[in-house]
Design an enzyme around this catalytic site. Structure first.
Site, mmCIF file in Angstrom:
data_model
loop_
_atom_site.group_PDB
_atom_site.id
_atom_site.type_symbol
_atom_site.label_atom_id
_atom_site.label_comp_id
_atom_site.label_asym_id
_atom_site.label_seq_id
_atom_site.Cartn_x
_atom_site.Cartn_y
_atom_site.Cartn_z
ATOM 1 N N GLN A 273 46.781 30.701 40.672
ATOM 2 C CA GLN A 273 48.175 30.851 41.223
ATOM 3 C C GLN A 273 48.228 31.072 42.500
ATOM 4 O O GLN A 273 48.844 30.165 43.216
ATOM 5 C CB GLN A 273 48.894 31.950 40.449
ATOM 6 N N ASP A 274 47.651 32.012 43.200
ATOM 7 C CA ASP A 274 47.332 32.239 44.559
ATOM 8 C C ASP A 274 46.081 32.829 44.748
ATOM 9 O O ASP A 274 45.586 33.426 44.063
ATOM 10 C CB ASP A 274 48.838 32.924 45.342
ATOM 11 N N PRO A 275 45.733 32.889 46.141
ATOM 12 C CA PRO A 275 44.626 33.719 46.355
ATOM 13 C C PRO A 275 44.397 35.054 46.102
ATOM 14 O O PRO A 275 45.519 35.749 46.094
ATOM 15 C CB PRO A 275 44.223 33.358 48.034
#
Length: 219
Positions: free
Chosen positions: A63-65
Site C-alpha cells: 500500500q505505502d512505505p
C-alpha cells in the site's frame, strides 16, 4: 524523474500526461524540503530501478512505505536487516518458512534483483503518518506500472494481499497472468487466509510451467 532511462519510461509516458509527470516531480521537491519523508529520496523509485519490465516475473503489491525511521527502502514490505522486521513482514517470512523454508534476511533486495517487483501503490509517506500521501500523485503512476506488466510482460504472477491490493486486479489480464489473492499478512488478518496460502511455491510452479526461471525465495 529518474525513471526516464528505465524500461518503464515508454509505458509511463504513454499512460500519464506531461502534467501528471510534472506534478510528481514538484510533489517530491516540495515534500522532501518541508518534512521528514520516507523512503530516502534517492530510493523512491528503487523497485522500478532494480526490477526492469522485461525481467519482472512476480509483482507483490503493497500500500505505502513503512513510516518509521530507517525502515522504508523503496521496496514493498522490505526493510534493511539492521532494522527489526515489522509484523507484516514477520508473517510473510513465517509463511515462506512453512511454504518453502526459512529465510534469515528480511531485506528483500535479492528478490527484486531476481525479478520480483516489490511495488507500493503510494511511493512516499511522511514520518509517522501512514497512508498520508494516498490519493495525491502516485496512483496513476503505479496503476500504469501494473498495466504495463499485464500488457507487455511475459506470463507473470501478481500477489495481492488484502482488499486494497486486490482492488488493482482490474488492471490485470488473467488470461495471461496468474493472480494469487489472500488476506493481508498483518497480525489483524493473517489468520484469516494468509497463513497456509503458499504463494511462493505457487508462483514458482506457474513460472516454470510457462518457461520462466523460478525465484530463489530463500536467497
Amino acid at each position: 524523474m529518474p525513471l526516464s532511462h528505465t524500461t518503464w519510461a515508454p509505458y509511463i509516458n504513454a499512460k500519464l500526461t506531461p502534467e501528471q509527470i510534472n506534478n510528481i516531480k514538484q510533489f517530491l521537491d516540495v515534500q522532501y524540503q518541508e518534512q521528514s519523508i520516507f523512503p530516502p529520496k534517492e530510493k523512491v523509485f528503487a523497485a522500478l530501478s532494480m526490477t526492469s519490465l522485461d525481467h519482472t516475473k512476480v509483482v507483490i503489491m503493497g500500500q505505502d512505505p513503512y513510516h518509521g525511521l530507517g525502515q522504508a527502502q523503496g521496496l514493498s514490505f522490505s526493510v534493511p536487516d539492521a532494522v527489526p522486521a515489522p509484523p507484516s513482514l514477520q508473517n510473510i517470512l513465517k509463511e515462506l518458512a512453512t511454504d518453502i523454508g526459512p529465510r534469515a534476511s528480511h531485506d528483500l533486495t535479492s528478490w527484486a534483483k531476481q525479478g520480483v517487483l516489490l511495488l507500493n501503490a503510494v511511493l512516499t509517506v511522511p514520518e509517522g503518518q501512514a497512508n498520508a500521501h494516498a490519493g495525491l500523485v502516485w496512483e496513476p503512476l503505479t496503476d500504469a506500472i501494473i498495466q504495463a506488466v499485464s500488457d507487455a510482460g511475459e506470463p507473470t504472477v501478481f500477489i495481492l494481499w488484502g482488499k486494497f491490493a486486490q482492488s488493482k486486479r482490474r488492471y490485470i489480464d488473467e488470461s495471461k497472468h496468474l493472480v494469487l489473492t489472500a488476506a493481508h499478512p498483518s497480525p489483524l488478518s493473517a489468520y484469516r487466509g494468509f497463513f497456509g496460502s503458499h504463494p511462493f511455491s505457487k508462483a514458482n510452479q506457474f513460472l516454470t510451467q510457462n518457461g520462466r526461471d523460478s525465484i530463489h525465495w530463500l536467497e
